[in-house]
Motif scaffolding. Structure first.
Motif, mmCIF file in Angstrom:
data_model
loop_
_atom_site.group_PDB
_atom_site.id
_atom_site.type_symbol
_atom_site.label_atom_id
_atom_site.label_comp_id
_atom_site.label_asym_id
_atom_site.label_seq_id
_atom_site.Cartn_x
_atom_site.Cartn_y
_atom_site.Cartn_z
ATOM 1 N N PRO A 65 0.800 -1.228 0.000
ATOM 2 C CA PRO A 65 0.000 0.000 0.000
ATOM 3 C C PRO A 65 0.831 1.277 0.000
ATOM 4 C CG PRO A 65 -0.015 -1.027 2.169
ATOM 5 C CD PRO A 65 0.677 -1.983 1.261
ATOM 6 N N THR A 66 2.081 1.162 0.384
ATOM 7 C CA THR A 66 2.941 2.349 0.429
ATOM 8 C C THR A 66 3.529 2.675 -0.931
ATOM 9 O OG1 THR A 66 3.516 1.848 2.732
ATOM 10 C CG2 THR A 66 4.925 3.420 1.553
ATOM 11 N N THR A 67 4.052 1.651 -1.615
ATOM 12 C CA THR A 67 4.728 1.888 -2.894
ATOM 13 C C THR A 67 3.857 1.555 -4.104
ATOM 14 O OG1 THR A 67 5.659 -0.354 -2.948
ATOM 15 C CG2 THR A 67 6.924 1.347 -1.784
ATOM 16 N N GLY A 68 2.822 0.767 -3.891
ATOM 17 C CA GLY A 68 1.995 0.340 -5.021
ATOM 18 C C GLY A 68 2.563 -0.857 -5.770
ATOM 19 N N ALA A 69 3.715 -1.352 -5.344
ATOM 20 C CA ALA A 69 4.327 -2.508 -6.005
ATOM 21 C C ALA A 69 3.511 -3.764 -5.725
ATOM 22 C CB ALA A 69 5.764 -2.687 -5.509
ATOM 23 N N THR A 70 3.430 -4.657 -6.721
ATOM 24 C CA THR A 70 2.655 -5.898 -6.578
ATOM 25 C C THR A 70 3.567 -7.112 -6.647
ATOM 26 O OG1 THR A 70 2.209 -5.998 -8.962
ATOM 27 C CG2 THR A 70 0.589 -4.848 -7.581
ATOM 28 N N VAL A 76 -8.523 -6.069 -1.738
ATOM 29 C CA VAL A 76 -8.736 -4.715 -2.264
ATOM 30 C C VAL A 76 -9.107 -4.738 -3.747
ATOM 31 C CG1 VAL A 76 -7.267 -3.580 -0.560
ATOM 32 C CG2 VAL A 76 -6.247 -4.461 -2.679
ATOM 33 N N GLY A 77 -9.133 -5.924 -4.325
ATOM 34 C CA GLY A 77 -9.539 -6.011 -5.722
ATOM 35 C C GLY A 77 -9.796 -7.446 -6.122
ATOM 36 N N SER A 78 -10.796 -7.661 -6.978
ATOM 37 C CA SER A 78 -11.079 -9.003 -7.473
ATOM 38 C C SER A 78 -11.753 -8.919 -8.837
ATOM 39 C CB SER A 78 -11.977 -9.774 -6.500
ATOM 40 O OG SER A 78 -13.270 -9.194 -6.454
ATOM 41 N N ILE A 79 -11.440 -9.888 -9.677
ATOM 42 C CA ILE A 79 -12.047 -10.002 -10.996
ATOM 43 C C ILE A 79 -12.330 -11.478 -11.234
ATOM 44 C CG2 ILE A 79 -11.755 -9.665 -13.482
ATOM 45 C CD1 ILE A 79 -9.628 -7.524 -12.709
ATOM 46 N N GLU A 80 -13.544 -11.797 -11.676
ATOM 47 C CA GLU A 80 -13.892 -13.187 -11.950
ATOM 48 C C GLU A 80 -14.847 -13.231 -13.142
ATOM 49 O OE1 GLU A 80 -15.720 -17.064 -9.596
ATOM 50 O OE2 GLU A 80 -14.557 -15.560 -8.519
ATOM 51 N N SER A 81 -14.499 -14.059 -14.146
ATOM 52 C CA SER A 81 -15.309 -14.170 -15.361
ATOM 53 C C SER A 81 -15.666 -15.625 -15.618
ATOM 54 C CB SER A 81 -14.556 -13.623 -16.578
ATOM 55 O OG SER A 81 -14.267 -12.255 -16.430
ATOM 56 N N HIS A 82 -16.918 -15.846 -16.005
ATOM 57 C CA HIS A 82 -17.401 -17.176 -16.386
ATOM 58 C C HIS A 82 -18.029 -17.094 -17.776
ATOM 59 C CE1 HIS A 82 -17.223 -17.631 -11.985
ATOM 60 N NE2 HIS A 82 -17.025 -18.920 -12.227
ATOM 61 N N GLY A 83 -17.863 -18.156 -18.564
ATOM 62 C CA GLY A 83 -18.417 -18.166 -19.911
ATOM 63 C C GLY A 83 -19.159 -19.454 -20.199
ATOM 64 N N GLU A 117 -19.718 -13.437 -18.511
ATOM 65 C CA GLU A 117 -20.148 -12.521 -17.455
ATOM 66 C C GLU A 117 -18.983 -12.290 -16.502
ATOM 67 O OE1 GLU A 117 -24.161 -12.646 -15.763
ATOM 68 O OE2 GLU A 117 -24.476 -14.485 -16.916
ATOM 69 N N THR A 118 -18.775 -11.022 -16.176
ATOM 70 C CA THR A 118 -17.652 -10.639 -15.328
ATOM 71 C C THR A 118 -18.146 -9.827 -14.139
ATOM 72 O OG1 THR A 118 -16.146 -10.567 -17.226
ATOM 73 C CG2 THR A 118 -15.458 -9.397 -15.241
ATOM 74 N N GLU A 119 -17.637 -10.171 -12.963
ATOM 75 C CA GLU A 119 -17.888 -9.393 -11.745
ATOM 76 C C GLU A 119 -16.531 -8.915 -11.235
ATOM 77 O OE1 GLU A 119 -20.897 -8.753 -10.714
ATOM 78 O OE2 GLU A 119 -21.997 -10.208 -11.962
ATOM 79 N N ALA A 120 -16.433 -7.616 -10.949
ATOM 80 C CA ALA A 120 -15.163 -7.051 -10.499
ATOM 81 C C ALA A 120 -15.397 -6.051 -9.377
ATOM 82 C CB ALA A 120 -14.442 -6.369 -11.660
ATOM 83 N N THR A 121 -14.484 -6.011 -8.438
ATOM 84 C CA THR A 121 -14.518 -5.021 -7.360
ATOM 85 C C THR A 121 -13.119 -4.442 -7.178
ATOM 86 O OG1 THR A 121 -14.061 -6.649 -5.618
ATOM 87 C CG2 THR A 121 -16.380 -6.221 -6.145
ATOM 88 N N ARG A 122 -13.070 -3.201 -6.685
ATOM 89 C CA ARG A 122 -11.773 -2.576 -6.443
ATOM 90 C C ARG A 122 -11.932 -1.528 -5.350
ATOM 91 N NH1 ARG A 122 -10.038 0.416 -11.394
ATOM 92 N NH2 ARG A 122 -11.449 1.998 -10.563
ATOM 93 N N THR A 123 -10.984 -1.511 -4.431
ATOM 94 C CA THR A 123 -10.921 -0.483 -3.395
ATOM 95 C C THR A 123 -9.635 0.305 -3.592
ATOM 96 O OG1 THR A 123 -12.138 -1.864 -1.821
ATOM 97 C CG2 THR A 123 -10.878 -0.029 -0.916
ATOM 98 N N SER A 124 -9.756 1.633 -3.681
ATOM 99 C CA SER A 124 -8.579 2.469 -3.954
ATOM 100 C C SER A 124 -8.631 3.744 -3.116
ATOM 101 C CB SER A 124 -8.509 2.825 -5.442
ATOM 102 O OG SER A 124 -9.690 3.483 -5.863
ATOM 103 N N ALA A 125 -7.453 4.314 -2.941
ATOM 104 C CA ALA A 125 -7.355 5.564 -2.186
ATOM 105 C C ALA A 125 -7.933 6.716 -3.005
ATOM 106 C CB ALA A 125 -5.896 5.845 -1.821
ATOM 107 N N GLN A 130 -7.573 12.962 0.180
ATOM 108 C CA GLN A 130 -8.429 12.598 1.295
ATOM 109 C C GLN A 130 -7.647 11.765 2.311
ATOM 110 O OE1 GLN A 130 -11.607 13.522 1.862
ATOM 111 N NE2 GLN A 130 -11.697 14.722 -0.039
ATOM 112 N N PRO A 131 -8.114 11.738 3.574
ATOM 113 C CA PRO A 131 -7.442 10.894 4.574
ATOM 114 C C PRO A 131 -7.477 9.426 4.178
ATOM 115 C CG PRO A 131 -8.982 12.440 5.601
ATOM 116 C CD PRO A 131 -9.225 12.518 4.122
ATOM 117 N N ALA A 132 -6.612 8.625 4.796
ATOM 118 C CA ALA A 132 -6.497 7.211 4.452
ATOM 119 C C ALA A 132 -7.794 6.460 4.704
ATOM 120 C CB ALA A 132 -5.362 6.574 5.247
ATOM 121 N N ALA A 133 -8.628 6.960 5.629
ATOM 122 C CA ALA A 133 -9.883 6.282 5.933
ATOM 123 C C ALA A 133 -10.911 6.444 4.821
ATOM 124 C CB ALA A 133 -10.463 6.805 7.250
#
Length: 331
Positions: free
Chosen positions: A63-68, A128-135, A174-182, A186-189
């Motif tokens: 979360p500090t550097t953004g590196a994965t 903090v993030g997810s992607i899932e696709s079904h066909g 069909e794809t369902e995706a979620t993402r949480t980002s700063a 704004q404050p970190a909360a």
């Protein structure tokens, strides 16, 4: 394709022509109603779902550097040959050993996981993030074939072989995706929580395949048989175009400390550009192809947003090995 259509018409023409001279002979024409289940026998790697490869990935983000960091990765394989089939066949007995028949078949495949990605904060299980696709595939085809048998009265084994001509088909994803980002400034909360639902249809290029079966007819009445067979189909299909038919995106800005919603933004199907909504598949991509250039949030920018995007052709197989059973009515 023209040769295949001509073959189908020729087989049907032969049956009707011969039937005109043999109407006085009962049992020449027959109709079959069948149902069955097929299993995949030739799995391969699934095509990409937009920018997402056919992978099941677990990723950790700093979360500090953004590196994965990739924690685990698995290639997703399979085929669309597994599923249920229903058929309606019309046939004509040429002589004791040979018959011709044509089958109209509806097919609905089982769902396949095509891509999955889960991103957690490094050192935690917080997603903090997810992607899932079904066909899955829905299709209608016509299968003309030649049936060869010894011509026994009660229990009559047979071999059937011919071609498969798809009449209509779609690959639905069909794809369902979620993402949480700063949220900048704004404050970190305070975070942005995005949820996306997306459905797309891939149309195929014209094609044909092959089929063969080994089975038996068993006479239970003068004009009624039951039958069962093992059938193999090989029908490779390549994509022609893709269209996004459903799209719903909601981004909520939330104060995680209090649970209060500070703001909300939405995007729907009509908010997508033509390039985001429509895709034309190509064998080769070059400098003239309409490919992505950048992203703005969840929006993908293309060289020409007002024209269909271009992507590489993908290939799937809707063939398999299955069991059919049903009844045959002789006229």
């Amino acid at each position: 394709m023209n040769r295949i259509h001509l073959l189908c018409l020729a087989l049907l023409a032969i049956s009707f022509t011969n039937g005109a001279h043999a109407q006085s002979t009962p049992g020449k024409f027959y109709m079959k109603v069948s149902g069955g289940y097929f299993f995949s026998v030739s799995p391969g790697q699934f095509p990409d779902v937009g920018p997402y490869p056919p992978r099941d990935e677990r990723v950790a983000i700093n979360p500090t550097t953004g590196a994965t960091t990739t924690l685990s990765e698995k290639v997703l394989t399979g085929s669309y040959g597994e599923g249920v089939r229903g058929g309606l066949s019309f046939g004509y007995v040429l002589n004791k050993n040979f018959s011709i028949e044509g089958t109209f078949c509806y097919y609905h495949s089982s769902k396949n996981l095509m891509t999955k990605n889960v991103t957690t904060i490094q050192g935690t299980n917080t997603v903090v993030g997810s992607i899932e696709s079904h066909g899955h595939v829905n299709a209608v085809d016509f299968a003309p074939s030649l049936v060869v048998s010894p011509g026994y009265e009660k229990f009559n084994p047979y071999v059937r072989f011919g071609v498969v001509v798809p009449l209509w088909g779609r690959l639905y994803i069909e794809t369902e995706a979620t993402r949480t980002s700063a949220v900048p400034g704004q404050p970190a909360a305070v975070v942005a929580q995005t949820a996306i639902h997306r459905k797309e249809e891939i149309k195929p290029n014209p094609t044909f395949g092959f089929q063969g079966a080994l089975g038996f007819n068993y006479a239970v009445a003068r004009r009624l048989d039951i039958f069962a067979e093992a059938e193999y189909r090989n029908v490779p299909v390549k994509g022609k175009s893709k269209e996004v038919t459903e799209y719903d995106e909601v981004t909520r800005v939330v104060n995680t400390a209090t649970g209060a919603e500070i703001g909300r933004q939405t995007r729907g199907l009509n908010d997508l550009s033509t390039a985001e909504r429509e895709t034309e598949y190509k064998t080769v991509l070059d400098e003239s192809s309409n490919t992505p250039t950048s992203t703005t949030g969840s929006k993908t920018n293309y060289k020409n947003d007002n024209a269909p995007a271009n992507d590489l052709k993908s290939y799937i197989n809707v063939g398999g090995l299955g069991l059919n059973a049903g009844v045959r009515f002789r006229f």
